[in-house]
Scaffold this active site. Structure first.
Site, PDB file in Angstrom:
ATOM      1  N   THR A 127      -2.221   7.571  -1.833  1.00  0.00           N
ATOM      2  CA  THR A 127      -2.915   8.428  -0.879  1.00  0.00           C
ATOM      3  C   THR A 127      -3.354   7.590   0.315  1.00  0.00           C
ATOM      4  O   THR A 127      -3.709   6.408   0.162  1.00  0.00           O
ATOM      5  CB  THR A 127      -4.149   9.097  -1.509  1.00  0.00           C
ATOM      6  OG1 THR A 127      -5.100   8.094  -1.883  1.00  0.00           O
ATOM      7  CG2 THR A 127      -3.768   9.933  -2.710  1.00  0.00           C
ATOM      8  N   HIS A 128      -3.339   8.203   1.496  1.00  0.00           N
ATOM      9  CA  HIS A 128      -3.726   7.495   2.722  1.00  0.00           C
ATOM     10  C   HIS A 128      -4.552   8.431   3.592  1.00  0.00           C
ATOM     11  O   HIS A 128      -4.161   9.587   3.803  1.00  0.00           O
ATOM     12  CB  HIS A 128      -2.476   7.041   3.489  1.00  0.00           C
ATOM     13  CG  HIS A 128      -2.793   6.257   4.718  1.00  0.00           C
ATOM     14  ND1 HIS A 128      -3.228   4.944   4.673  1.00  0.00           N
ATOM     15  CD2 HIS A 128      -2.762   6.604   6.032  1.00  0.00           C
ATOM     16  CE1 HIS A 128      -3.445   4.519   5.908  1.00  0.00           C
ATOM     17  NE2 HIS A 128      -3.171   5.501   6.756  1.00  0.00           N
ATOM     18  N   LEU A 133       1.184  -3.976  -2.364  1.00  0.00           N
ATOM     19  CA  LEU A 133       1.955  -4.333  -3.553  1.00  0.00           C
ATOM     20  C   LEU A 133       3.180  -5.158  -3.167  1.00  0.00           C
ATOM     21  O   LEU A 133       3.827  -4.875  -2.148  1.00  0.00           O
ATOM     22  CB  LEU A 133       2.388  -3.067  -4.290  1.00  0.00           C
ATOM     23  CG  LEU A 133       1.241  -2.284  -4.936  1.00  0.00           C
ATOM     24  CD1 LEU A 133       1.679  -0.863  -5.261  1.00  0.00           C
ATOM     25  CD2 LEU A 133       0.752  -2.997  -6.190  1.00  0.00           C
TER      26      LEU A 133
END
Length: 206
Positions: free
Chosen positions: A107-108, A92
């Site tokens: 989330t990663h 982003l």
């Protein structure tokens, strides 16, 4: 009641988990809008739940910043309190992040700060790690460098293929995201307000 705008690029399994959770009237958050950067299959989940959804393609804008500005406008129009990047496969723009952080989470598939970036599962396997996991974190202007909100560990099975490990991580990722959103909405988890001039203030609507 916390209002969510969810950003996706693919199948939308995290979006589906949030929509399923929100079907419970006791869940303190609702998805009010879904946005994708491409023709994502996951948009079908929004359609099935009668949630407004739109595709905002970066290629339709002169720059990443212009795309981010347009996406930000659409999110503001939705009235969302919290932006959830749930499988958006795109970094982003900084202006977008500044507009919403810390009300912007992601989330990663790794235990950050280990293995940031787009190939976290592959990197964990290449490093010979015995475990990895999933992180829910606030998005900042770096790549997977924002404040960690929640983490869950996943043991790595020796010889396990990348796709199988990633699928097991996803099975942990979905409930962790739901629980994190629930805790933010209920006030059990406070976002790092000092990172932004825009502290979270849930709307008093249902």
């Amino acid at each position: 009641m916390l209002s969510l705008a969810v950003l996706i690029s693919g199948g939308g399994s995290n979006l589906k988990a949030l929509l399923d959770a929100a079907a419970d009237p006791d869940f303190p958050a609702r998805v009010v809008a879904v946005f994708a950067d491409t023709d994502a299959e996951g948009l079908a989940h929004a359609t099935a739940a009668d949630i407004p959804a739109a595709i905002v393609r970066p290629r339709d804008f002169a720059s990443r910043e212009a795309w981010g500005d347009a996406l930000a406008r659409r999110i503001r129009e939705s009235g969302a309190d919290l932006v959830v990047s749930a499988g958006l496969m795109r970094i982003l723009p900084a202006g977008f992040v500044r507009a919403f952080a810390p009300r912007l989470i992601n989330t990663h598939p790794a235990l950050l700060p280990l293995y940031p970036g787009a190939h976290a599962v592959r990197d964990a396997l290449a490093a010979g790690a015995a475990e990895t996991g999933v992180t829910v974190h606030v998005i900042d202007e770096g790549v997977d460098t924002g404040p960690v909100l929640r983490q869950a560990r996943v043991a790595i099975v020796p010889g396990e293929p990348e796709n199988e490990l990633h699928e097991r991580i996803k099975q942990i990722e979905r409930p962790l995201l739901v629980a994190t959103v629930r805790d933010i909405a209920s006030g059990a988890l406070e976002l790092p307000v000092g990172a932004s001039e825009h502290p979270i203030t849930p709307h008093p609507h249902t």
